[in-house]
Design a protein around this motif. Structure first.
Motif, PDB file in Angstrom:
ATOM      1  N   GLY A   1       1.016  -1.107   0.060  1.00 30.01           N
ATOM      2  CA  GLY A   1       0.014  -0.011   0.038  1.00 30.01           C
ATOM      3  C   GLY A   1       0.879   1.236  -0.149  1.00 30.01           C
ATOM      4  N   PRO A   2       0.200   2.411  -0.256  1.00 33.10           N
ATOM      5  CA  PRO A   2       0.968   3.537  -0.037  1.00 33.10           C
ATOM      6  C   PRO A   2       1.423   4.063   1.210  1.00 33.10           C
ATOM      7  N   ARG A   3       2.674   4.830   1.354  1.00 31.66           N
ATOM      8  CA  ARG A   3       3.288   5.266   2.524  1.00 31.66           C
ATOM      9  C   ARG A   3       3.761   6.581   2.477  1.00 31.66           C
ATOM     10  N   TRP A   4       3.268   7.416   3.362  1.00 25.35           N
ATOM     11  CA  TRP A   4       3.892   8.558   3.524  1.00 25.35           C
ATOM     12  C   TRP A   4       5.236   8.836   3.128  1.00 25.35           C
ATOM     13  N   SER A   5       5.846   8.038   3.405  1.00 24.17           N
ATOM     14  CA  SER A   5       7.342   8.256   3.266  1.00 24.17           C
ATOM     15  C   SER A   5       7.593   8.285   1.736  1.00 24.17           C
ATOM     16  N   ASP A   6       6.771   7.730   0.917  1.00 27.78           N
ATOM     17  CA  ASP A   6       6.951   7.678  -0.451  1.00 27.78           C
ATOM     18  C   ASP A   6       6.610   9.116  -0.965  1.00 27.78           C
ATOM     19  N   LEU A   7       6.083   9.852  -0.723  1.00 25.15           N
ATOM     20  CA  LEU A   7       5.915  11.207  -0.943  1.00 25.15           C
ATOM     21  C   LEU A   7       7.279  11.903  -0.873  1.00 25.15           C
ATOM     22  N   PHE A   8       8.059  11.645  -0.215  1.00 24.58           N
ATOM     23  CA  PHE A   8       9.571  12.317  -0.314  1.00 24.58           C
ATOM     24  C   PHE A   8      10.474  11.760  -1.022  1.00 24.58           C
ATOM     25  N   GLU A   9      10.353  10.681  -1.782  1.00 30.03           N
ATOM     26  CA  GLU A   9      10.989  10.193  -2.666  1.00 30.03           C
ATOM     27  C   GLU A   9      11.352  11.257  -3.838  1.00 30.03           C
ATOM     28  N   PRO A  10      12.523  11.521  -4.290  1.00 31.94           N
ATOM     29  CA  PRO A  10      12.904  12.387  -5.194  1.00 31.94           C
ATOM     30  C   PRO A  10      12.092  12.623  -6.395  1.00 31.94           C
ATOM     31  N   GLY A  11      11.665  11.555  -6.897  1.00 31.80           N
ATOM     32  CA  GLY A  11      10.760  11.824  -8.271  1.00 31.80           C
ATOM     33  C   GLY A  11       9.494  12.199  -7.961  1.00 31.80           C
ATOM     34  N   VAL A  12       9.133  11.717  -6.658  1.00 32.11           N
ATOM     35  CA  VAL A  12       7.607  12.004  -6.283  1.00 32.11           C
ATOM     36  C   VAL A  12       7.540  13.295  -5.756  1.00 32.11           C
ATOM     37  N   ARG A  13       8.811  13.859  -5.338  1.00 31.59           N
ATOM     38  CA  ARG A  13       8.552  15.251  -4.798  1.00 31.59           C
ATOM     39  C   ARG A  13       8.762  16.240  -5.735  1.00 31.59           C
ATOM     40  N   HIS A  14       9.471  15.831  -6.858  1.00 30.83           N
ATOM     41  CA  HIS A  14       9.663  16.576  -8.102  1.00 30.83           C
ATOM     42  C   HIS A  14       8.459  16.748  -8.758  1.00 30.83           C
ATOM     43  N   ALA A  15       7.764  15.870  -8.752  1.00 33.33           N
ATOM     44  CA  ALA A  15       6.385  15.643  -9.637  1.00 33.33           C
ATOM     45  C   ALA A  15       5.371  16.732  -8.806  1.00 33.33           C
ATOM     46  N   LEU A  16       5.396  16.581  -7.638  1.00 30.46           N
ATOM     47  CA  LEU A  16       4.587  17.403  -6.630  1.00 30.46           C
ATOM     48  C   LEU A  16       4.952  18.873  -6.837  1.00 30.46           C
ATOM     49  N   PHE A  17       6.055  19.339  -7.018  1.00 33.38           N
ATOM     50  CA  PHE A  17       6.635  20.664  -7.271  1.00 33.38           C
ATOM     51  C   PHE A  17       5.817  21.176  -8.638  1.00 33.38           C
ATOM     52  N   VAL A  18       6.014  20.245  -9.772  1.00 32.50           N
ATOM     53  CA  VAL A  18       5.391  20.682 -10.662  1.00 32.50           C
ATOM     54  C   VAL A  18       4.014  20.676 -10.816  1.00 32.50           C
ATOM     55  N   GLY A  19       3.131  19.727 -10.257  1.00 32.94           N
ATOM     56  CA  GLY A  19       1.884  19.601 -10.014  1.00 32.94           C
ATOM     57  C   GLY A  19       1.071  20.757  -9.242  1.00 32.94           C
ATOM     58  N   ILE A  20       1.687  21.026  -8.244  1.00 36.10           N
ATOM     59  CA  ILE A  20       1.370  22.140  -7.424  1.00 36.10           C
ATOM     60  C   ILE A  20       1.385  23.284  -8.003  1.00 36.10           C
ATOM     61  N   GLY A  21       2.711  23.667  -8.666  1.00 35.42           N
ATOM     62  CA  GLY A  21       3.238  24.833  -9.166  1.00 35.42           C
ATOM     63  C   GLY A  21       2.122  25.300 -10.376  1.00 35.42           C
ATOM     64  N   ILE A  22       1.866  24.154 -11.184  1.00 34.03           N
ATOM     65  CA  ILE A  22       1.053  24.610 -12.416  1.00 34.03           C
ATOM     66  C   ILE A  22      -0.503  24.851 -11.956  1.00 34.03           C
ATOM     67  N   GLN A  23      -1.066  24.152 -10.759  1.00 33.86           N
ATOM     68  CA  GLN A  23      -2.464  24.288 -10.685  1.00 33.86           C
ATOM     69  C   GLN A  23      -2.506  25.702  -9.884  1.00 33.86           C
ATOM     70  N   ILE A  24      -1.530  26.109  -9.045  1.00 29.29           N
ATOM     71  CA  ILE A  24      -1.819  27.413  -8.349  1.00 29.29           C
ATOM     72  C   ILE A  24      -1.644  28.619  -9.482  1.00 29.29           C
TER      73      ILE A  24
ATOM     74  N   ILE B   1      -4.806  22.271  -3.763  1.00 28.39           N
ATOM     75  CA  ILE B   1      -4.300  23.766  -4.151  1.00 28.39           C
ATOM     76  C   ILE B   1      -5.145  24.224  -5.071  1.00 28.39           C
ATOM     77  N   PHE B   2      -5.977  23.469  -6.050  1.00 25.10           N
ATOM     78  CA  PHE B   2      -6.421  24.140  -7.127  1.00 25.10           C
ATOM     79  C   PHE B   2      -7.984  24.672  -6.365  1.00 25.10           C
ATOM     80  N   TRP B   3      -8.492  24.130  -5.439  1.00 23.29           N
ATOM     81  CA  TRP B   3      -9.865  24.703  -5.029  1.00 23.29           C
ATOM     82  C   TRP B   3      -9.420  25.824  -4.082  1.00 23.29           C
ATOM     83  N   ILE B   4      -8.429  25.543  -3.185  1.00 25.00           N
ATOM     84  CA  ILE B   4      -7.971  26.685  -2.385  1.00 25.00           C
ATOM     85  C   ILE B   4      -7.709  27.873  -3.136  1.00 25.00           C
ATOM     86  N   GLY B   5      -7.145  27.851  -4.465  1.00 26.42           N
ATOM     87  CA  GLY B   5      -6.852  29.054  -5.359  1.00 26.42           C
ATOM     88  C   GLY B   5      -8.092  29.691  -5.739  1.00 26.42           C
ATOM     89  N   ASP B   6      -9.051  28.607  -6.240  1.00 27.99           N
ATOM     90  CA  ASP B   6     -10.381  28.977  -6.339  1.00 27.99           C
ATOM     91  C   ASP B   6     -10.969  30.135  -5.486  1.00 27.99           C
TER      92      ASP B   6
END
Length: 744
Positions: free
Chosen positions: A510-533, A675-680
């Protein structure tokens, strides 16, 4: 691909209901405030409109983790139920408080649909048309707004328009959505694999793809269970086994990989090239080809962007960059493709013809029948140095010990994973620092593009010389990593074959919260959050708010009033026409999404958004006369809308649904959607305040600055993902994060 298209259309009805609701509340609020006498209470009036945003924000907080737990389909069914219930409550609504409750429930349905529909479509669509299908939600949403505006306009012409009926009609299309989610939607095969439900995932894939042999894609979905891990890029020279000369950069035979073809005696050899990989160093690659050399010198450009771009960019006199780096491995086995393409074979027929390995498969079809790893312990063709044949079925690899296969099977595609990519494995041996011998299987993602020289009439040049006449030597690079089923614990037990576990064991983690801090996932989150806001702050809500006022200044409302249409009805009709203009633009975007690509559309449309906002700022600062002001404002707003729905409207959701690993995709999508809804909410509530303080020109100037920032962000940080399997995209993010690490 009909199955994937049909489920995408069915799922996107959830976005149609979102657009429908947005339009009906915009029209109905004109009559709600009259009945409840809210003219003196703008806060309550605003809350009625915004309550759905609040509900969407609340539900989004939980939707990601819950969808990873129970699946995508159940939550989409719940979304349709919430839409239906909210419509009934709004139809009843004796007072404003019940109406607010109904709007909150409606927001729950909207939040689930907006968050999970892009994920569902991405996980079910073939990579070749994933962008097109994922633009359907944008088209459906705008189509729902247009249909709803038409309905509300018709009702507004009545003597006593009933806002309860306007809002309650939502229950009718939501009932249709409920029936579609129950009878048409299949569960996401990637989610099924993530839960170890292999047989069910296989059956779903067969229905979605319309073919029996989905073994290659099944293997890909299993490999997608991994998060993180070391990924390297290796370079090969590939050619016929009896023709590849030693001087072509080849290494020792112990590092040679043999690729077996479908014809008796046909085999190819892949020899690793010593030194730096052409893909491994994007800067080396770019300096080798002058037309892209500029990108390597762009300050702050993410290596990930260059890495993805190297797969898609076209170079002068060399064709596609993909041709240089990723040869057509499939075409190496295409000799018998024409006469074999209609042949069908499956796990059961192979089982009957391979008695020696019947024990590996078992007699019936159930999830528990996968008793041994994807790669056989008995397979002799994998000893030492062979790569799994790209045309071979995952399960059939456990059923044959011969490296040369009969020519009754399909030559290409069994291990194809979409977008021209192939999945294979190789046996790796090396000595560790302490002198111990380390060995194990490696997973390889290969890309097919160049056909053999004998098929296309021109030679492929390799470093060190020319390929012989009528041969097909090519230089290739591949993403190499450990299989998702690899187990370090098994390695310590000295297994006879590959140290790989049953897929259900990997899925059970199953998913682990530590997976969110893997370099590739962290990099993808930066791109995703940035473009949404940046999307939310780019001004779409402000321009939507201002559109009726602009068109009123242009004299449209006066013209409509002269033919007997009230001001309220005229405002609704204007909004309907504006929405109608979006639909052709979205259709163009759907066509281009998988041809030109996401990044190209963003970089092409954002400058037009900037130009439109510049015109709006100038028109509100400079006295140009009523006619000129009205014309400039009207044209700018229409151009802004059309370009927004082609690029910045659908693409952020498409990208966010593509760039995260399967195991954490739901959680990561929920973070981006939150992030999308908060920005909205921020834009919706700050717009009236900014209009009173800095005026309309100041508001548009802020949107203009945000769009400039968005263009720079996309240029430097957002990669091109068209045509690539989701698992390959996440692997590229892992490599890109690794390259970017020393720079950070």
């Amino acid at each position: 691909m009909q199955g994937a298209v049909l489920v995408a259309i069915a799922a996107s009805i959830g976005n149609l209901l979102q657009g429908w609701d947005n339009a009906t509340i915009a029209g109905a609020v004109l009559y709600i405030k009259k009945e409840f006498k809210l003219e003196s209470e703008p806060a309550i009036e605003g809350l009625i409109v915004a309550m759905s945003l609040i509900g969407a924000t609340i539900i989004t907080t939980f939707s990601g983790a819950v969808s990873d737990w129970v699946g995508r389909r159940p939550l989409l069914i719940i979304s349709s139920v919430l839409y239906f219930v909210s419509g009934l409550i709004m139809l009843w609504s004796p007072n404003v408080y019940v109406l607010l409750l109904a709007r909150l429930i409606d927001g729950f349905g909207i939040g689930l649909a907006v968050t999970l529909v892009p994920v569902y479509i991405s996980e079910t669509a073939p990579s070749e048309i994933r962008g097109l299908l994922n633009t359907l939600p944008q088209f459906s949403g705008s189509g729902g707004m247009f249909l709803s505006y038409c309905m509300v306009f018709g009702m507004s012409l009545m003597a006593n328009p009933d806002w309860r009926v306007m809002l309650g009609v939502l229950s009718i299309p939501s009932l249709l959505y409920f029936l579609l989610t129950i009878f048409c939607l299949l569960e996401s095969p990637r989610w099924l694999v993530s839960k170890g439900k292999m047989l069910e995932a296989k059956l779903v894939l067969q229905r979605l793809r319309g073919r029996e042999d989905v073994s290659g894609e099944m293997a890909l979905l299993v490999e997608g269970l991994g998060v993180g891990g070391e990924t390297s890029i290796e370079e090969y020279i590939i050619g016929p086994a009896n023709e590849l000369p030693d001087e072509q950069g080849a290494t020792a035979d112990t590092e040679q990989i043999t690729l077996y073809g479908p014809e008796e005696g046909l085999s190819w050899v892949a020899r690793p090239v010593k030194g730096q990989s052409i893909l491994g160093s994007a800067f080396t690659l770019l300096s080798r080809h002058g037309s892209m050399e500029m990108q390597s010198s762009v300050p702050l450009m993410d290596p990930l962007v260059t890495l993805f771009g190297s797969v898609h960019e076209k170079l002068p006199e060399m064709g596609s960059m993909r041709s240089t780096m990723f040869p057509n491995f499939g075409s190496m086995f295409s000799v018998a493709e024409q006469q074999l393409k209609n042949d069908q074979w499956d796990e059961e027929s192979l089982q009957q013809g391979s008695e020696d390995h019947a024990s590996d498969v078992g007699g019936g079809e159930s999830d528990d029948n996968v008793q041994s790893p994807l790669l056989s312990r008995q397979t002799t063709s994998l000893e030492g140095k062979d790569i799994a044949p790209p045309h071979e079925s995952v399960l059939s690899m456990r059923q044959t010990s011969s490296p040369i296969h009969d020519n009754t099977r399909e030559a290409v595609g069994s291990m194809g994973i979409g977008g021209g990519w192939q999945l294979a494995w190789k046996w790796s041996e090396r000595e560790s620092e302490d002198g111990k011998k380390e060995e194990g299987f490696k997973r390889i993602y290969l890309h097919q593009e160049v056909v053999p020289e004998s098929h296309r009439g021109s030679r492929v040049l390799l470093p060190g010389g020319e390929a012989p006449e009528a041969s097909a030597f090519v230089q290739a690079a591949a993403l190499v990593s450990q299989p998702a089923l690899f187990s370090k614990e098994l390695m310590d037990q000295h297994p006879v074959g590959p140290a790989m576990v049953h897929p259900s064991e990997t899925a059970g983690k199953g998913p682990r919260w530590s997976d969110l801090f893997e370099p590739g996932v962290r990099h993808a989150l930066f791109v995703g959050i940035g473009i949404q806001i940046l999307q939310q702050l780019s001004g779409i809500n402000g321009v939507l708010y201002y559109t009726p006022r602009i068109l009123e200044q242009a004299g449209v409302e006066v013209l409509l009033s002269n033919i007997g249409i009230s001001s309220d009805s005229a405002s609704i009709l204007i909004s309907a026409v504006t929405t109608l203009l979006m639909l052709p633009s979205i259709g163009v975007a759907m066509r281009l999404m998988d041809i030109s690509g996401r990044r190209f559309l963003l970089l092409s449309t954002i400058p037009i958004l900037i130009a439109s906002l510049v015109v709006l700022v100038v028109a509100n600062l400079v006295e140009l006369g009523n006619v000129v002001h009205a014309v400039l404002s009207t044209v700018s707003v229409i151009v802004y809308f059309c370009c927004f729905v082609m690029g910045f409207g659908p693409i952020p959701n498409i990208l966010c649904s593509e760039i995260f690993p399967t195991r954490v995709r739901g959680v990561c999508i929920a973070i981006c959607a939150l992030i999308f809804w908060i920005g909205d909410i921020i834009v919706t509530y700050t717009l009236p305040v900014m209009l009173n303080t800095i005026g309309l020109a100041g508001v548009f100037a802020i949107y203009l600055v945000v769009c400039v920032i968005a263009f720079v962000f996309v240029f430097l940080k957002v990669p091109e993902t068209k045509g690539m399997p989701l698992e390959v995209i996440t692997e590229f993010f892992a490599v890109g994060a690794k390259q970017a690490a020393p720079q950070n």
